[in-house]
Design a protein around this motif. Structure first.
Motif, PDB file in Angstrom:
ATOM      1  N   PRO A 503       0.834  -1.206   0.000  1.00  0.00           N
ATOM      2  CA  PRO A 503       0.000   0.000   0.000  1.00  0.00           C
ATOM      3  C   PRO A 503       0.869   1.256   0.000  1.00  0.00           C
ATOM      4  CG  PRO A 503       0.101  -0.935   2.201  1.00  0.00           C
ATOM      5  CD  PRO A 503       0.803  -1.907   1.304  1.00  0.00           C
ATOM      6  N   ILE A 504       0.447   2.265  -0.733  1.00  0.00           N
ATOM      7  CA  ILE A 504       1.116   3.551  -0.664  1.00  0.00           C
ATOM      8  C   ILE A 504       0.890   4.122   0.738  1.00  0.00           C
ATOM      9  CG2 ILE A 504       1.268   5.871  -1.662  1.00  0.00           C
ATOM     10  CD1 ILE A 504       2.048   3.642  -3.599  1.00  0.00           C
ATOM     11  N   PRO A 505       1.920   4.660   1.402  1.00  0.00           N
ATOM     12  CA  PRO A 505       1.691   5.248   2.725  1.00  0.00           C
ATOM     13  C   PRO A 505       0.528   6.234   2.708  1.00  0.00           C
ATOM     14  CG  PRO A 505       4.038   5.149   2.266  1.00  0.00           C
ATOM     15  CD  PRO A 505       3.336   4.731   1.002  1.00  0.00           C
ATOM     16  N   SER A 506      -0.344   6.152   3.689  1.00  0.00           N
ATOM     17  CA  SER A 506      -1.566   6.958   3.710  1.00  0.00           C
ATOM     18  C   SER A 506      -1.281   8.448   3.663  1.00  0.00           C
ATOM     19  CB  SER A 506      -2.382   6.635   4.971  1.00  0.00           C
ATOM     20  OG  SER A 506      -2.742   5.285   4.995  1.00  0.00           O
ATOM     21  N   ASN A 507      -0.228   8.869   4.314  1.00  0.00           N
ATOM     22  CA  ASN A 507       0.103  10.298   4.302  1.00  0.00           C
ATOM     23  C   ASN A 507       0.359  10.810   2.898  1.00  0.00           C
ATOM     24  OD1 ASN A 507      -0.134  10.530   7.058  1.00  0.00           O
ATOM     25  ND2 ASN A 507       2.066  10.315   7.466  1.00  0.00           N
ATOM     26  N   GLU A 508       0.946   9.963   2.059  1.00  0.00           N
ATOM     27  CA  GLU A 508       1.217  10.379   0.679  1.00  0.00           C
ATOM     28  C   GLU A 508      -0.090  10.568  -0.088  1.00  0.00           C
ATOM     29  OE1 GLU A 508       4.231  11.081  -0.434  1.00  0.00           O
ATOM     30  OE2 GLU A 508       5.148  10.509   1.473  1.00  0.00           O
ATOM     31  N   ILE A 509      -1.037   9.685   0.117  1.00  0.00           N
ATOM     32  CA  ILE A 509      -2.330   9.801  -0.551  1.00  0.00           C
ATOM     33  C   ILE A 509      -3.089  11.028  -0.032  1.00  0.00           C
ATOM     34  CG2 ILE A 509      -4.547   8.667  -0.972  1.00  0.00           C
ATOM     35  CD1 ILE A 509      -2.200   7.300  -2.376  1.00  0.00           C
ATOM     36  N   ASP A 510      -3.033  11.243   1.275  1.00  0.00           N
ATOM     37  CA  ASP A 510      -3.754  12.369   1.877  1.00  0.00           C
ATOM     38  C   ASP A 510      -3.198  13.707   1.419  1.00  0.00           C
ATOM     39  OD1 ASP A 510      -5.287  10.526   3.227  1.00  0.00           O
ATOM     40  OD2 ASP A 510      -4.163  10.689   5.103  1.00  0.00           O
ATOM     41  N   ASN A 511      -1.892  13.771   1.186  1.00  0.00           N
ATOM     42  CA  ASN A 511      -1.245  15.042   0.862  1.00  0.00           C
ATOM     43  C   ASN A 511      -1.138  15.310  -0.626  1.00  0.00           C
ATOM     44  OD1 ASN A 511      -0.808  15.670   3.574  1.00  0.00           O
ATOM     45  ND2 ASN A 511       1.137  14.555   3.630  1.00  0.00           N
ATOM     46  N   ASN A 512      -1.522  14.358  -1.442  1.00  0.00           N
ATOM     47  CA  ASN A 512      -1.380  14.537  -2.887  1.00  0.00           C
ATOM     48  C   ASN A 512      -2.570  13.905  -3.602  1.00  0.00           C
ATOM     49  OD1 ASN A 512      -0.622  14.800  -5.546  1.00  0.00           O
ATOM     50  ND2 ASN A 512       1.357  13.800  -5.333  1.00  0.00           N
ATOM     51  N   ALA A 513      -3.471  14.759  -4.058  1.00  0.00           N
ATOM     52  CA  ALA A 513      -4.673  14.274  -4.740  1.00  0.00           C
ATOM     53  C   ALA A 513      -4.352  13.620  -6.074  1.00  0.00           C
ATOM     54  CB  ALA A 513      -5.651  15.430  -4.951  1.00  0.00           C
ATOM     55  N   GLY A 514      -3.120  13.801  -6.572  1.00  0.00           N
ATOM     56  CA  GLY A 514      -2.746  13.206  -7.851  1.00  0.00           C
ATOM     57  C   GLY A 514      -2.381  11.740  -7.765  1.00  0.00           C
ATOM     58  N   LEU A 515      -2.274  11.209  -6.548  1.00  0.00           N
ATOM     59  CA  LEU A 515      -1.919   9.801  -6.363  1.00  0.00           C
ATOM     60  C   LEU A 515      -3.137   8.974  -6.009  1.00  0.00           C
ATOM     61  CD1 LEU A 515       1.342  10.082  -4.205  1.00  0.00           C
ATOM     62  CD2 LEU A 515       1.160   9.956  -6.693  1.00  0.00           C
ATOM     63  N   GLN A 516      -3.175   7.747  -6.504  1.00  0.00           N
ATOM     64  CA  GLN A 516      -4.229   6.803  -6.143  1.00  0.00           C
ATOM     65  C   GLN A 516      -3.640   5.686  -5.277  1.00  0.00           C
ATOM     66  OE1 GLN A 516      -6.329   5.230  -9.538  1.00  0.00           O
ATOM     67  NE2 GLN A 516      -6.347   7.203 -10.601  1.00  0.00           N
ATOM     68  N   GLN A 517      -4.442   5.202  -4.346  1.00  0.00           N
ATOM     69  CA  GLN A 517      -4.017   4.056  -3.556  1.00  0.00           C
ATOM     70  C   GLN A 517      -4.007   2.810  -4.443  1.00  0.00           C
ATOM     71  OE1 GLN A 517      -2.183   2.406  -1.498  1.00  0.00           O
ATOM     72  NE2 GLN A 517      -2.985   3.627   0.241  1.00  0.00           N
ATOM     73  N   ASN A 518      -3.177   1.857  -4.103  1.00  0.00           N
ATOM     74  CA  ASN A 518      -3.109   0.620  -4.871  1.00  0.00           C
ATOM     75  C   ASN A 518      -4.393  -0.204  -4.721  1.00  0.00           C
ATOM     76  OD1 ASN A 518      -0.665   0.776  -6.253  1.00  0.00           O
ATOM     77  ND2 ASN A 518       0.513   0.139  -4.459  1.00  0.00           N
ATOM     78  N   PRO A 519      -4.646  -1.123  -5.638  1.00  0.00           N
ATOM     79  CA  PRO A 519      -5.922  -1.849  -5.645  1.00  0.00           C
ATOM     80  C   PRO A 519      -6.189  -2.607  -4.346  1.00  0.00           C
ATOM     81  CG  PRO A 519      -4.754  -2.188  -7.706  1.00  0.00           C
ATOM     82  CD  PRO A 519      -3.799  -1.492  -6.791  1.00  0.00           C
ATOM     83  N   ASN A 520      -7.435  -2.577  -3.920  1.00  0.00           N
ATOM     84  CA  ASN A 520      -7.939  -3.371  -2.794  1.00  0.00           C
ATOM     85  C   ASN A 520      -7.359  -2.976  -1.442  1.00  0.00           C
ATOM     86  OD1 ASN A 520      -9.582  -5.042  -4.512  1.00  0.00           O
ATOM     87  ND2 ASN A 520      -7.688  -6.065  -5.146  1.00  0.00           N
ATOM     88  N   TYR A 521      -6.810  -1.757  -1.352  1.00  0.00           N
ATOM     89  CA  TYR A 521      -6.388  -1.235  -0.055  1.00  0.00           C
ATOM     90  C   TYR A 521      -7.326  -0.111   0.352  1.00  0.00           C
ATOM     91  CZ  TYR A 521      -1.941  -3.772  -0.240  1.00  0.00           C
ATOM     92  OH  TYR A 521      -0.975  -4.742  -0.274  1.00  0.00           O
TER      93      TYR A 521
END
Length: 521
Positions: A503-521
């Motif tokens: 999984p991409i670290p949650s902070n990275e997803i929260d701080n950057n709307a251009g990133l998507q979390q990996n499938p099924n996480y």
């Protein structure tokens, strides 16, 4: 003093023309750095310096590549750490298991980007030296994107591709793993055109054409671009580069500090015990720790932390064949600590300061411990300053990769592929494949299946297995997963379509709307 500073700041707020600039004399700023050839070389050295960071090859990346594979596992009392090697991910921001390696990978890329951005405008006394600097930066950036693609890459737009020096507020868009692989291939194509074939002794450990071609082949193989990968490897195995590489006479020479940078080394990480306490792991330590920590974390009880240990099937697999003298494969002695090791091999009755009585203790019974890169051959302890170089790409690996490409292409010769495996087996006095595995010399499919075991016998616990399992598709089917479960019970927790990527670290997803979390996480 506080009153004077307050008055100065207040005046600056009231008078628009006031321009107060504070410079830390201990920090070099961009506007006064990146001016000379020495600056460029220092900037490049800062990229190599990332090999000494705990998030990467000194420590935590081995938890991702070795312990999460079917070759090893963790029974650490640190439950969250152990869970991250058995596919139980709760906190995606878990620092040691996920976020630290992710962060350090992008920090290394940031440093490489600085070199690639500023060096072209710097005048060198010898332009060839400038080319070499740029070639190394392209190689190093590619290596870290390779790791990101292997560990976190997916079909989602989950990974940023950053190619220029970045700022803290940047929010780069996400890219899918195919686009990341393409970046790796492009960077390595540039590196190949810029790097030398070899370095003098004072520059051992720097990237070469051979290292770039081998890494590019690894990237291509992960995408099943077998013909293109074969062409890259030909340079090392049968082409011009073959003059630089070969197998070391002694298998163990690849895992001690006594025979480093030998003929088998394609890319080697340089470690030493030069800076001991109070050397630290921080980004800005004046005298950073230059040793590797993995042996401390994987050492047997009473020696190391035992946060990682080997799966017992490896011992069984090593013992499934005898060598030409009717004895066990000598690679078993070099690779593992296990009960009965003293009976199987002469002069093999010590684990650092411990004798074979240790196997009667509760914390030893039934366990197998990782020996590669351990310093037991010359001292009776481990610490955070293990000086043994990590052979990140060995020529034996290159030979096995080339054999895999030969067997996966219509133009490839099965006989040639078999010969390569036999050469590696001959180094440790094992019989040719035809003796005990006749099906592997008669059929490419059977050969490829046998190659999966041959790679583990030669390369176990060298950080190769995760990429191998992913490339062979064992993560993608029930049949493949069932095979892994038989060797490693942690794979009972593995979910197809989810756990092949972290999984991409949650902070990275929260701080950057251009990133998507990996499938099924």
């Amino acid at each position: 003093m506080k009153k004077i500073l307050y008055t100065l700041l207040l005046s600056c707020l009231l008078i628009s023309s006031c321009d107060v600039e504070v410079t830390n004399p201990n920090d070099l700023e961009v506007k006064i750095f990146w001016k000379t050839e020495a600056d460029a070389q220092s900037g490049l050295n800062a990229v190599y310096n990332m090999f000494y960071k705990p998030g990467l090859y000194t420590r935590w990346i081995w938890f991702r590549y070795d312990l999460a594979s079917d070759e090893a596992f963790s029974s650490s009392p640190w439950l969250e750490l152990a869970d991250w090697t058995r596919f139980n991910y709760a906190n995606y921001n878990f620092w040691e298991g996920n976020a630290w390696t992710y962060r350090d990978s992008y920090e290394a890329i940031y440093r490489a980007n600085q070199v690639l951005h500023y060096t072209p405008d710097i005048t060198f006394g010898n332009e060839t030296e400038k080319t070499y600097v740029l070639g190394q930066a392209y190689f190093l950036r590619a290596l870290h994107y390779y790791n990101l693609a292997l560990l976190w890459g997916s079909e989602n737009n989950s990974l940023a591709i950053v190619l220029e020096p970045s700022s803290p507020g940047d929010t780069p868009e996400g890219h899918n793993v195919t686009e990341v692989w393409q970046q790796v291939k492009d960077d390595l194509a540039s590196a190949i055109n810029m790097l030398p074939a070899s370095w003098d002794d004072t520059n051992k450990g720097r990237a070469t054409i051979g290292a770039a071609k081998a890494l590019r082949a690894k990237c291509l193989m992960q995408q099943h671009e077998w013909e293109a990968a074969k062409q890259e490897l030909e340079w090392l195995v049968t082409g011009e580069g073959s003059q630089y590489y070969g197998l070391a006479n002694n298998f163990k020479d690849n895992f001690t500090h006594l025979a480093e940078n030998n003929i088998e080394s394609v890319f080697e990480l340089q470690y030493s015990d030069a800076h001991k306490a109070p050397a630290g792991d921080g980004d800005f330590d004046i005298d950073p720790n230059l040793g590797q920590n993995r042996a401390q974390f994987f050492g047997p009880p009473g020696i190391g932390w035992t946060d990682g240990e080997a799966r017992s099937w490896l011992v069984d697999e090593f013992k499934s064949e005898l060598n030409n003298d009717g004895e066990y494969d000598i690679r078993l002695k070099t690779s593992l600590f296990y009960e009965g090791m003293d009976v199987d091999f002469a002069d093999n009755d010590r684990m650092y300061s411990r004798d074979m009585g240790a196997w009667q203790q509760d914390n030893y019974i039934g366990r197998v411990f990782i020996r590669k890169y351990a310093s037991d051959y010359y001292r009776d302890y481990e610490d955070y300053h293990n000086p043994i170089n990590i052979r990140l790409i060995r020529y034996a690996d290159v030979m096995l990769m080339y054999a895999e490409c030969l067997a996966n292409t219509t133009s490839g010769s099965l006989n040639e592929a078999v010969d390569l495996v036999n050469e590696i087996r001959a180094r440790v006095n094992m019989p040719e494949l035809a003796v005990n595995h006749p099906e592997a010399v008669a059929d490419k499919t059977a050969f490829l299946k046998r190659l999966q075991i041959e790679r583990s016998l030669e390369l176990c616990h060298e950080g190769q297995r995760w990429a191998d399992l992913k490339r062979w598709g064992l993560f993608d089917t029930s049949a493949g997963l069932n095979e892994l479960k038989q060797r490693d019970s942690d794979f009972n927790n593995f979910v197809i379509g989810r756990h092949s990527s972290l999984p991409i670290p949650s902070n990275e997803i929260d701080n950057n709307a251009g990133l998507q979390q990996n499938p099924n996480y």
